[in-house]
Design a protein around this motif. Structure first.
Motif, PDB file in Angstrom:
ATOM      1  N   GLU A  99       0.612  -1.239   0.028  1.00 20.61           N
ATOM      2  CA  GLU A  99      -0.119   0.079   0.005  1.00 20.61           C
ATOM      3  C   GLU A  99       0.875   1.334   0.142  1.00 20.61           C
ATOM      4  N   ALA A 100       2.265   1.195   0.135  1.00 25.30           N
ATOM      5  CA  ALA A 100       2.886   2.206   0.429  1.00 25.30           C
ATOM      6  C   ALA A 100       3.226   2.795  -1.038  1.00 25.30           C
ATOM      7  N   ARG A 101       3.346   4.420  -0.889  1.00 28.29           N
ATOM      8  CA  ARG A 101       3.393   5.089  -2.148  1.00 28.29           C
ATOM      9  C   ARG A 101       4.732   4.807  -2.706  1.00 28.29           C
ATOM     10  N   ARG A 102       5.935   4.433  -1.937  1.00 25.25           N
ATOM     11  CA  ARG A 102       7.319   4.256  -2.538  1.00 25.25           C
ATOM     12  C   ARG A 102       7.851   3.081  -1.579  1.00 25.25           C
ATOM     13  N   ARG A 103       8.862   2.328  -2.372  1.00 23.32           N
ATOM     14  CA  ARG A 103       9.314   1.282  -1.285  1.00 23.32           C
ATOM     15  C   ARG A 103      10.850   1.383  -1.652  1.00 23.32           C
ATOM     16  N   LEU A 104      11.532   1.338  -0.564  1.00 29.62           N
ATOM     17  CA  LEU A 104      13.027   1.146  -0.586  1.00 29.62           C
ATOM     18  C   LEU A 104      13.669   0.199   0.064  1.00 29.62           C
ATOM     19  N   VAL A 105      14.414  -0.675  -0.753  1.00 30.22           N
ATOM     20  CA  VAL A 105      15.182  -1.471   0.209  1.00 30.22           C
ATOM     21  C   VAL A 105      16.630  -1.089   0.095  1.00 30.22           C
ATOM     22  N   VAL A 106      17.216  -1.231   1.501  1.00 36.45           N
ATOM     23  CA  VAL A 106      18.635  -0.468   1.914  1.00 36.45           C
ATOM     24  C   VAL A 106      19.524  -1.571   2.544  1.00 36.45           C
ATOM     25  N   THR A 107      20.746  -1.575   2.000  1.00 34.32           N
ATOM     26  CA  THR A 107      21.561  -2.475   2.546  1.00 34.32           C
ATOM     27  C   THR A 107      23.031  -1.910   2.540  1.00 34.32           C
ATOM     28  N   ASP A 108      23.818  -2.454   3.515  1.00 33.34           N
ATOM     29  CA  ASP A 108      25.314  -2.323   3.240  1.00 33.34           C
ATOM     30  C   ASP A 108      25.778  -3.368   2.155  1.00 33.34           C
ATOM     31  N   THR A 109      26.683  -3.242   1.193  1.00 33.69           N
ATOM     32  CA  THR A 109      27.348  -4.174   0.719  1.00 33.69           C
ATOM     33  C   THR A 109      28.097  -5.063   1.289  1.00 33.69           C
ATOM     34  N   LEU A 110      29.172  -4.568   1.881  1.00 29.67           N
ATOM     35  CA  LEU A 110      30.056  -5.234   2.815  1.00 29.67           C
ATOM     36  C   LEU A 110      29.786  -4.526   4.234  1.00 29.67           C
ATOM     37  N   PHE A 111      29.585  -5.679   5.055  1.00 33.15           N
ATOM     38  CA  PHE A 111      28.797  -5.163   6.417  1.00 33.15           C
ATOM     39  C   PHE A 111      30.291  -4.783   7.396  1.00 33.15           C
ATOM     40  N   SER A 112      30.043  -3.720   7.978  1.00 33.14           N
ATOM     41  CA  SER A 112      31.193  -3.272   8.759  1.00 33.14           C
ATOM     42  C   SER A 112      31.397  -3.820   9.979  1.00 33.14           C
ATOM     43  N   MET A 113      30.794  -4.648  10.627  1.00 36.20           N
ATOM     44  CA  MET A 113      30.871  -5.513  11.665  1.00 36.20           C
ATOM     45  C   MET A 113      31.216  -6.907  11.449  1.00 36.20           C
ATOM     46  N   ASP A 114      30.464  -7.508  10.473  1.00 38.90           N
ATOM     47  CA  ASP A 114      30.259  -8.974  10.396  1.00 38.90           C
ATOM     48  C   ASP A 114      31.405  -9.310   9.222  1.00 38.90           C
ATOM     49  N   GLY A 115      31.868  -8.473   8.294  1.00 39.98           N
ATOM     50  CA  GLY A 115      32.545  -8.714   7.093  1.00 39.98           C
ATOM     51  C   GLY A 115      31.897  -9.586   6.169  1.00 39.98           C
ATOM     52  N   THR A 116      30.371  -9.393   6.065  1.00 34.95           N
ATOM     53  CA  THR A 116      29.755 -10.211   5.324  1.00 34.95           C
ATOM     54  C   THR A 116      29.340  -9.698   4.071  1.00 34.95           C
ATOM     55  N   ILE A 117      29.047 -10.238   3.151  1.00 36.90           N
ATOM     56  CA  ILE A 117      28.401  -9.511   1.717  1.00 36.90           C
ATOM     57  C   ILE A 117      27.168  -9.662   1.449  1.00 36.90           C
ATOM     58  N   ALA A 118      26.265  -8.594   1.130  1.00 37.79           N
ATOM     59  CA  ALA A 118      25.061  -8.678   0.771  1.00 37.79           C
ATOM     60  C   ALA A 118      24.888  -9.525  -0.606  1.00 37.79           C
ATOM     61  N   PRO A 119      23.670 -10.397  -0.706  1.00 36.56           N
ATOM     62  CA  PRO A 119      23.388 -11.146  -2.194  1.00 36.56           C
ATOM     63  C   PRO A 119      22.852  -9.953  -3.018  1.00 36.56           C
ATOM     64  N   LEU A 120      23.688  -9.292  -3.785  1.00 36.26           N
ATOM     65  CA  LEU A 120      23.259  -8.001  -4.455  1.00 36.26           C
ATOM     66  C   LEU A 120      22.297  -8.532  -5.696  1.00 36.26           C
ATOM     67  N   ALA A 121      22.642  -9.792  -6.229  1.00 32.80           N
ATOM     68  CA  ALA A 121      21.690 -10.097  -7.477  1.00 32.80           C
ATOM     69  C   ALA A 121      20.383 -10.541  -7.076  1.00 32.80           C
ATOM     70  N   ALA A 122      20.490 -11.467  -5.841  1.00 32.98           N
ATOM     71  CA  ALA A 122      19.095 -11.264  -5.491  1.00 32.98           C
ATOM     72  C   ALA A 122      18.170 -10.440  -4.955  1.00 32.98           C
ATOM     73  N   LEU A 123      19.042  -9.223  -4.329  1.00 32.62           N
ATOM     74  CA  LEU A 123      18.341  -8.285  -3.866  1.00 32.62           C
ATOM     75  C   LEU A 123      17.859  -7.616  -4.987  1.00 32.62           C
ATOM     76  N   CYS A 124      18.443  -7.379  -6.023  1.00 36.52           N
ATOM     77  CA  CYS A 124      17.973  -6.683  -7.396  1.00 36.52           C
ATOM     78  C   CYS A 124      16.711  -7.319  -7.746  1.00 36.52           C
ATOM     79  N   ASP A 125      16.720  -8.566  -7.791  1.00 31.66           N
ATOM     80  CA  ASP A 125      15.524  -9.574  -8.193  1.00 31.66           C
ATOM     81  C   ASP A 125      14.278  -9.035  -7.482  1.00 31.66           C
ATOM     82  N   ILE A 126      14.418  -9.254  -6.105  1.00 30.62           N
ATOM     83  CA  ILE A 126      13.380  -8.955  -5.162  1.00 30.62           C
ATOM     84  C   ILE A 126      12.969  -7.285  -5.335  1.00 30.62           C
ATOM     85  N   ALA A 127      13.987  -6.516  -5.306  1.00 33.52           N
ATOM     86  CA  ALA A 127      13.370  -4.957  -5.493  1.00 33.52           C
ATOM     87  C   ALA A 127      12.683  -4.884  -6.606  1.00 33.52           C
TER      88      ALA A 127
END
Ligand SMILES: Cc1ncc(COP(=O)(O)O)c(C=O)c1O
Length: 412
Positions: A193-221
């Motif tokens: 129902e929202a007017r706009r949607r925003l997905v927000v993520t670090d790409t390399l997480f600063s505390m965990d040293g983990t990496i966001a699954p960017l290709a899958a995030l693009c697909d979901i967005a």
């Protein structure tokens, strides 16, 4: 030289230490602060700033002691590089030290314009906008893109500047579990129902040293008709064939709409940026309040960052060597039985649990000549305190061998 005194007397006194000349009684209306600090101390969360002397480097002099430095974001070793200093001095001599005004008035100098072109070229996008800090870039840009009628889906481990930007926007916020695509889908399903949607993520997480699954995030967005906003603060310069970050590395530029980064980590300078479509950047010049209402950062700093972007292009060896060594180092710690979570880059957390355990481990490592800072709440969730080894190209194999051995002894 690690572990050796770098000057005779220590310089830092924690501000709350009894007897410190900086300590005087608080006026009554501020007396509540004492209670807050007492509570932090009791929880093992009180902090005092260390004083660094000299430059960032493979070694660092903190509070009078030289230690092997695993506590900076100077991933490529440019923070203390004289080539940046020279670029900064040249621009400062030509354009003066202070920017003197906000960018829309008269603060946007030739050095800033050149830096924005260099960023756009590094990231292969149409345009970029430079902010005084990465923190400001995140808060201002998020609040310029969404408002109370909108919805943000945010990874639970996102950086504080993203969290604050989300709050500032007054959009509805759905937190999804770290890198968990099912959780993200579930959160977004509440947002139709929202007017706009925003997905927000670090790409390399600063505390965990983990990496966001960017290709899958693009697909979901794309499927949820959402904007995808990524923060490449720790990836710029380190990942990507040209050093453009994880978006470049994963070839996901078409699905990522907003790319934030900092000039303060691998690029060794200071400031933040947003990069993308030229119309997006044009909009931000009208809506990003921390850009509109804040003095541009000094032209010399912009020139140093531009020089660093040039060096990232000229010295690809630095990022390949750093990443190779980081992978080897993480492998050794895992083999030694240390808990480093799902770390997969140059940021390697050693999970300690309680704040006191993290501080004790950091102290044992310091006694052996290593600066590996303890990270405690609120930087990490309760129970997730850690020491974080941030690797730099300036470390050689011997440095990493020594740290791995010390961690194997003290870190389990
Ligand atoms: C993921 C992330 N984003 C943004 C920032 C803020 O960048 P800056 O230090 O340039 O303000 C940081 C700083 O630590 C960070 O880790």
């Amino acid at each position: 030289m690690a572990g050796m005194p770098c000057r005779i007397e220590s310089t830092s006194v924690p501000p709350s230490e009894p007897g410190s000349p900086a300590t005087s009684p608080l006026p009554e209306c501020l007396a509540w602060i004492e209670g807050e600090i007492d509570a932090l101390r009791a929880a093992g969360l009180e902090r005092g700033a260390r004083v660094r002397e000299g430059r960032q480097g493979g070694e660092v002099c903190l509070d009078g002691r030289t230690l092997l430095n695993f506590g900076s974001n100077d991933y490529l070793g440019y923070a203390g590089d004289v080539r940046l200093t020279k670029a900064a001095s040249k621009a400062s001599c030509a354009e003066g030290f202070g920017a003197g005004a906000s960018p829309l008035v008269s603060g946007h100098s030739a050095a800033h314009a050149a830096l924005e072109r260099a960023i756009a070229s590094l990231l292969a996008v149409e345009a970029a906008l430079v902010f005084p800090s990465g923190f400001a870039a995140n808060t201002a840009t998020i609040a310029a893109l969404v408002g109370p009628a909108d919805f943000i889906a945010s990874d639970e481990r996102n950086h504080a500047s993203i969290i604050d930007g989300c709050r500032l926007s007054r959009a509805r916020i759905g937190i999804y579990r770290h890198r968990d695509l099912g959780s993200l889908e579930a959160v977004l399903s509440m947002a139709h129902e929202a007017r706009r949607r925003l997905v927000v993520t670090d790409t390399l997480f600063s505390m965990d040293g983990t990496i966001a699954p960017l290709a899958a995030l693009c697909d979901i967005a794309r499927r949820h008709d959402a904007m995808l906003f990524v923060d490449e603060a720790h990836a710029t310069g380190v990942f990507g064939r040209r050093g453009g970050g994880l978006v470049e590395e994963t070839n996901t530029a078409d699905g990522v709409h907003v790319r934030v980064g900092t000039l303060s980590k691998a690029l060794g300078a200071a400031g933040g940026f947003v990069a993308g479509n030229a119309r997006l950047i044009h909009w931000l010049r009208h809506a990003a309040r921390a850009w509109i209402f804040s003095t541009a950062h000094p032209p010399g700093v912009a020139a140093a960052a531009t020089r660093a972007i040039g060096l990232v292009g000229e010295e690809p060896r630095r990022r390949t060597e750093l990443r190779g060594r980081a992978a080897e180092f993480a492998g050794r710690l895992r083999t030694a039985g240390l808990d480093i979570g799902a770390a997969e880059a140059q940021i390697v957390p050693i999970i300690a649990g309680a704040p006191s355990a993290a501080v004790a481990l950091a102290e044992r490592l310091a006694a052996e000549g290593f600066f590996v800072p303890a990270i405690r709440p609120p930087s990490v969730p309760r129970g997730g305190s850690l020491v974080r080894a941030s690797l730099s190209w300036l470390h050689d194999d011997k440095d990493l061998d020594r740290l791995a051995a010390a961690l194997a002894t003290h870190g389990r």
